[in-house]
Design a protein around this motif. Structure first.
Motif, PDB file in Angstrom:
ATOM      1  N   UNK A  89       0.829  -1.200   0.000  1.00 33.66           N
ATOM      2  CA  UNK A  89       0.000   0.000   0.000  1.00 33.66           C
ATOM      3  C   UNK A  89       0.869   1.257   0.000  1.00 33.66           C
ATOM      4  N   UNK A  90       1.979   1.198   0.746  1.00 32.88           N
ATOM      5  CA  UNK A  90       2.840   2.380   0.816  1.00 32.88           C
ATOM      6  C   UNK A  90       3.466   2.669  -0.547  1.00 32.88           C
ATOM      7  N   UNK A  91       3.741   1.594  -1.325  1.00 30.22           N
ATOM      8  CA  UNK A  91       4.290   1.803  -2.676  1.00 30.22           C
ATOM      9  C   UNK A  91       3.257   2.549  -3.523  1.00 30.22           C
ATOM     10  N   UNK A  92       2.004   2.126  -3.384  1.00 34.25           N
ATOM     11  CA  UNK A  92       0.913   2.775  -4.125  1.00 34.25           C
ATOM     12  C   UNK A  92       0.787   4.246  -3.744  1.00 34.25           C
ATOM     13  N   UNK A  93       0.797   4.503  -2.450  1.00 37.97           N
ATOM     14  CA  UNK A  93       0.664   5.882  -1.974  1.00 37.97           C
ATOM     15  C   UNK A  93       1.776   6.739  -2.570  1.00 37.97           C
ATOM     16  N   UNK A  94       3.001   6.211  -2.511  1.00 40.53           N
ATOM     17  CA  UNK A  94       4.135   6.988  -3.023  1.00 40.53           C
ATOM     18  C   UNK A  94       4.023   7.189  -4.527  1.00 40.53           C
ATOM     19  N   UNK A  95       3.474   6.195  -5.226  1.00 38.58           N
ATOM     20  CA  UNK A  95       3.319   6.327  -6.670  1.00 38.58           C
ATOM     21  C   UNK A  95       2.406   7.498  -7.010  1.00 38.58           C
ATOM     22  N   UNK A  96       1.336   7.620  -6.223  1.00 42.17           N
ATOM     23  CA  UNK A  96       0.408   8.735  -6.440  1.00 42.17           C
ATOM     24  C   UNK A  96       1.147  10.068  -6.356  1.00 42.17           C
ATOM     25  N   UNK A  97       2.105  10.122  -5.417  1.00 47.57           N
ATOM     26  CA  UNK A  97       2.806  11.391  -5.195  1.00 47.57           C
ATOM     27  C   UNK A  97       4.160  11.428  -5.908  1.00 47.57           C
ATOM     28  N   UNK A  98       4.344  10.528  -6.909  1.00 47.94           N
ATOM     29  CA  UNK A  98       5.653  10.430  -7.557  1.00 47.94           C
ATOM     30  C   UNK A  98       6.081  11.758  -8.197  1.00 47.94           C
ATOM     31  N   UNK A  99       5.099  12.488  -8.763  1.00 48.65           N
ATOM     32  CA  UNK A  99       5.424  13.771  -9.400  1.00 48.65           C
ATOM     33  C   UNK A  99       6.011  14.729  -8.372  1.00 48.65           C
ATOM     34  N   UNK A 100       5.363  14.791  -7.197  1.00 49.93           N
ATOM     35  CA  UNK A 100       5.860  15.652  -6.126  1.00 49.93           C
ATOM     36  C   UNK A 100       7.280  15.242  -5.727  1.00 49.93           C
ATOM     37  N   UNK A 101       7.491  13.930  -5.615  1.00 52.37           N
ATOM     38  CA  UNK A 101       8.801  13.406  -5.226  1.00 52.37           C
ATOM     39  C   UNK A 101       9.878  13.774  -6.230  1.00 52.37           C
TER      40      UNK A 101
END
Lengths: 446, 446
Positions: free
Chosen positions: B295-307
């Motif tokens: 789930x944490x991978x998914x969450x981070x993927x959503x915010x990948x642009x920000x990252x």
């Protein structure tokens, strides 16, 4: 339920009518129910409740509380009521309470005792803190080894009212040295003229200066009802009973559980602890852990260039550190419990490390293969390989370190739970990240 | 130490001379030391050791082992030796062992008992699994309420050899209904012609179908030596003693501790458990947690642009998720322990949530302010603000959720430890990341 009714009543204003009703409700409850209620009330309300009980009952309830909780109530009860309770307590319970009071107050209370009680109390007070001597009762019925069964029974009859227990009877020689032990049941089952020496068993005993927790665990492990306590010359000085052993291990367990969770144990029941004290019990560990976690920021900074180049690596950070932490915690929990139960001793460290390394590698192989397949399909085979290899390494390291920590702590004569689960998580976080980026650089040729 | 010598001897080849030496060494050890050794040996070696002991001793050692461990030894001992032990066991211990055996083997063993013993065993076997009836002893000395003290003592004398205990004596009316309880000590301290009805106390009793763990905790909480067990009509059917209560709570504690660490409890002592079984005890939970962590991978993927835009945000991920996990674990550990000790009941959920939210907010305020200052100096005030605000929110959420989980589990009649610490860490990881990136986007205007 009348417990709840009483709790609600004590929450309101204490008019004389309400007090009378409270006394009536309390009279209908068992001692255990009253104790449970006291543990959930503020000090002021708890004292109101204690004062509605008759003397015998108030004492029984008060004695059932933890010493730290008793000390808080002593402050609230007022000197006269507190002194009455103190004088009526058993010598060992009295000493536990004294340890929690200010020196002035302790001295004042001691001065209220008659010489015999003061003597018994001093005997217990003379033992080092944390030793079993502090928790024993000096009011023990001892049987001379030269007695017959009938004479021994006579001694028991004389002490039925004041002894701590009459079910376990230590047998001593003419200089007071412990030579055996005899159960009351065995005594009753034997012909009156039989010499005690013929029916006694070898005694399982404790030394007065020995660690209280270790002695209590041995006591419960051997399923005893009473254990004679001797001094350095093996002379009988007291006895420990089941309720003492249970109180000691319960305190120790509370402390272990708290440590494992990364907090200090509460000194009073949860609901009667102030929010400020709850914060204090947690903030130190949380700060220590946060400072250690700052290490992960440093590690990541070293690899910032790699991260910038392949941002997708960041997505797996919580998954990898989380799994490492979980594997380490599993191992640490298992070994801490095995140490507590005596299933593993520090002497077994090499066997444990070998087993944990194998278990960790097997767990890592399963998780790593799955991750390789799934991440490989979604993010390409190279990323899949990095994640798979990292899980294999991290699980192996985490299980080995997690298994070793509690044993190392015990070897250093510290509490095995001192390397708490949060501590192990933080440690494996930093190590896991280093491994992760080293593998990523190698596989991705960065 | 002779325990170690014996362990080394059993590790080698078992020549007749070695066997004789082992028997001699074993004779010099206490029962407790032998039990400790058996728990650290493989089944084959443990059986060799058991066979060097005399009959009484072998039984005492065998009875001290966990039922699951006994069952493994039964397979290795061979039918004759195992039957001898089985027939000599107490009815309640016998039933615990039967539960661990195959139905065929259990039936075979039952057929070897004489009718009286079979009757006693069936009585215990008839109670539901997990109930206190399964752990009670039916060999109880009951005293009719119409007896005098002298008559009661007479009954005690007749049962000194077979009763489970003679220290706690249940008092019954003419239809066998429990009406009170009497300690042997009180009996001995009372004039012989006194009616039992005048000296008995109200009985703290358990119902045969009641949950074994709950009953055992009540038993130990009230510091009893024995607790009469009654059927639905309050007729006396058996008694539970301290050793039973301790065995029950020890099993339950092992399970709770294991769950908290995210593993299944081991059914045998650690060193005598195969590596494959250790892996099996951990892999399920580890997989479940890894899947949740995905789930944490998914969450981070959503915010990948920000990252990608602000890579420096990635540096703080382990610190933030780690601190959230630690805060959640602290709260969960504290509340689980408070529930186990009875300091908190599910009824207190709103009080607990309010307290934990306040504690979490205070902890978050301290950590957040520090992080704001430090990160602000190193990475600039905007990043400092993001980290500080995230810590404040994450700590508040984690403490509240961590405190609520054990209570919710208990309300659902599940084990409070079922929402283990690793589970709470994984949950707070995902939530924390969402909060982190939302705050980052807002503060950094991304």
């Amino acid at each position: 339920m009348s417990v709840d009714t009483l709790a609600d009543l004590l929450g309101g204003e204490m008019t004389p009518a309400a007090l009378q009703e409270a006394a009536q409700l309390a009279a209908g409850l068992s001692d255990g129910e009253i104790v449970g209620l006291v543990e959930r009330l503020s000090a002021a309300r708890a004292c109101v409740l204690l004062q509605t009980l008759d003397e015998r009952r108030a004492l029984a309830v008060f004695e059932a509380l933890d010493a730290a909780h008793q000390a808080v109530l002593v402050d609230t009860l007022g000197e006269d009521a507190a002194t009455d309770l103190f004088v009526a307590m058993d010598p060992d319970d009295r000493v536990s309470l004294l340890d929690e009071l200010s020196p002035d107050l302790a001295e004042h209370f001691l001065a209220q005792l008659d010489p015999r009680e003061r003597g018994l109390t001093s005997l217990v007070l003379g033992s080092p803190r944390q030793s079993i001597g502090r928790r024993m009762s000096p009011e023990v019925v001892s049987v001379p080894v030269t007695d017959t069964v009938d004479q021994a029974l006579g001694r028991v009859r004389l002490r039925l009212h004041d002894a701590e227990t009459v079910y376990t009877l230590p047998v001593v020689d003419e200089s007071g040295v412990l030579v055996g032990v005899l159960g009351l049941r065995r005594l009753l089952a034997t012909a009156p003229e039989t010499p005690v020496a013929d029916v006694m068993r070898p005694a399982e005993s404790g030394v007065v200066t020995e660690d209280a927790e270790r002695t209590a665990r041995r006591f419960l492990d051997r399923k005893l009802l009473g254990m004679p306590i001797v001094d350095a010359d093996r002379r009988l000085v007291g006895i420990v009973t089941v309720d003492d052993a249970l109180a000691i291990t319960e305190e120790a367990d509370s402390q272990d559980v708290a440590r494992q969770g990364g907090t200090e144990a509460l000194r009073r029941p949860y609901l009667s602890t102030a929010v400020g004290d709850l914060v204090r019990s947690r903030i130190v560990w949380l700060l220590v852990l946060a400072v250690s976690a700052a290490l992960t920021v440093q590690v990541l900074e070293i690899f910032e260039a790699t991260l910038t180049e392949v941002v997708v690596l960041a997505l797996f950070i919580p998954l990898l550190t989380g799994t490492g932490g979980n594997t380490g915690n599993q191992a640490a929990t298992t070994i801490t419990r095995a140490l507590a139960l005596g299933d593993v001793t520090p002497r077994d460290i090499s066997r444990v490390l070998l087993r944990e390394a194998r278990v960790g590698a097997l767990l890592g192989a399963v998780l790593g293969s799955l991750a390789f397949l799934i991440a490989g399909v979604i993010y390409g085979p190279q990323i899949g390989l990095v994640i798979g290899l990292t899980l294999l390494s991290v699980c192996t390291i985490a299980a080995t370190v997690g298994g070793a920590m509690p044993i190392i702590a015990q070897k250093l004569r510290a509490d095995p739970a001192v390397f708490s689960n949060p501590f192990i998580s933080t440690f494996t976080d930093a190590t896991g990240l280093v491994v992760y980026f080293l593998i990523a650089r190698a596989v991705l040729h960065l």
